[in-house]
Design a protein around this motif. Structure first.
Motif, PDB file in Angstrom:
ATOM      1  N   THR A   1      60.984 -17.405  10.463  1.00 22.52           N
ATOM      2  CA  THR A   1      59.828 -17.093  11.292  1.00 22.52           C
ATOM      3  C   THR A   1      59.683 -18.232  12.273  1.00 22.52           C
ATOM      4  O   THR A   1      60.321 -19.278  12.109  1.00 22.52           O
ATOM      5  N   THR A   2      58.849 -18.060  13.276  1.00 22.59           N
ATOM      6  CA  THR A   2      58.530 -19.179  14.154  1.00 22.59           C
ATOM      7  C   THR A   2      57.027 -19.399  14.125  1.00 22.59           C
ATOM      8  O   THR A   2      56.244 -18.458  13.979  1.00 22.59           O
ATOM      9  N   VAL A   3      56.665 -20.670  14.258  1.00 18.96           N
ATOM     10  CA  VAL A   3      55.264 -21.088  14.204  1.00 18.96           C
ATOM     11  C   VAL A   3      55.057 -22.133  15.292  1.00 18.96           C
ATOM     12  O   VAL A   3      55.871 -23.054  15.424  1.00 18.96           O
TER      13      VAL A   3
ATOM     14  N   VAL B   1      62.866 -26.969  16.240  1.00 17.89           N
ATOM     15  CA  VAL B   1      62.388 -26.263  17.426  1.00 17.89           C
ATOM     16  C   VAL B   1      63.429 -25.223  17.817  1.00 17.89           C
ATOM     17  O   VAL B   1      64.609 -25.545  17.988  1.00 17.89           O
ATOM     18  N   LEU B   2      62.981 -23.984  17.942  1.00 15.41           N
ATOM     19  CA  LEU B   2      63.872 -22.902  18.358  1.00 15.41           C
ATOM     20  C   LEU B   2      63.781 -22.693  19.867  1.00 15.41           C
ATOM     21  O   LEU B   2      64.790 -22.597  20.546  1.00 15.41           O
ATOM     22  N   PHE B   3      62.551 -22.636  20.383  1.00 15.47           N
ATOM     23  CA  PHE B   3      62.324 -22.433  21.809  1.00 15.47           C
ATOM     24  C   PHE B   3      61.321 -23.466  22.307  1.00 15.47           C
ATOM     25  O   PHE B   3      60.173 -23.475  21.864  1.00 15.47           O
TER      26      PHE B   3
ATOM     27  N   PRO C   1      55.839 -24.971  21.985  1.00 15.92           N
ATOM     28  CA  PRO C   1      57.158 -24.679  21.419  1.00 15.92           C
ATOM     29  C   PRO C   1      57.038 -23.791  20.185  1.00 15.92           C
ATOM     30  O   PRO C   1      56.032 -23.829  19.480  1.00 15.92           O
ATOM     31  N   GLU C   2      58.066 -22.999  19.959  1.00 15.20           N
ATOM     32  CA  GLU C   2      58.150 -22.171  18.755  1.00 15.20           C
ATOM     33  C   GLU C   2      59.104 -22.877  17.797  1.00 15.20           C
ATOM     34  O   GLU C   2      60.279 -23.082  18.101  1.00 15.20           O
TER      35      GLU C   2
END
Length: 175
Positions: free
Chosen positions: A112-114, A140-142, A159-160
């Motif tokens: 998931t992203t948070v 960090v994904l994005f 950031p996601e």
């Protein structure tokens, strides 16, 4: 299980639930709100990897979790959004939904992203990993500047951060 949790049923969303899911996401004031159309499609195309919680009497959804299996990693369940209606928060429904969805899907891993400022989601996924004795990795994904909705050159989106939970035992999620 609390009395409030016992008064809920968990089931796959129906297309008719799309408007309620959209409303819960909107009213969360934390989630990125997608178009109402996307929630209708989600209820149609990803019902097998999503759940809603509703009162036992079959009323409107009061909480939801949406997810999908990554095409390039079909054993990885991506939790897209999870939210609880304001009147039902504080009863552990988000954790119950997450447990039930992973028990149903039986993934090898959960992602998931948070955003860094979303403390409730950080607590939810950290507690989930700890409760099930699973490793939790964050990266960090994005970066925020990748999102096109910047304002005067400044990133409007935080950031996601990717949360990768797992791997689950090789026999699948045993929850």
């Amino acid at each position: 299980m609390t009395a409030a949790q016992a008064a809920m049923t968990l089931e796959s969303p129906r297309v008719e639930d799309g408007a309620d899911i959209w409303r819960i996401a909107r009213d969360s004031r934390v989630l990125d709100l997608n178009s109402s159309y996307s929630y209708l499609l989600w209820c149609r195309d990803f019902a097998a990897t999503s759940l809603v919680a509703r009162a036992v009497d079959g009323g409107e959804p009061v909480a939801f979790v949406t997810g999908y299996l990554r095409p390039d990693r079909p054993g990885t369940l991506v939790v897209w959004q999870i939210a609880v209606d304001e009147t039902h928060r504080g009863q552990g429904l988000a954790g119950v939904l997450l447990d039930a969805l992973t028990a149903r899907v039986r993934p090898d891993a959960v992602e998931t992203t948070v955003t860094p400022d979303n403390t409730p989601s950080d607590r939810l996924f950290s507690a989930y990993a700890a409760r099930h004795g699973l490793r939790l990795e964050r990266e960090v994904l994005f970066d925020g500047d990748l999102f096109p909705d910047s304002v005067d050159g400044a990133a409007a989106h935080k950031p996601e951060v990717l949360y990768r939970i797992g791997p689950f035992p090789t026999t699948g999620a045993s929850l």
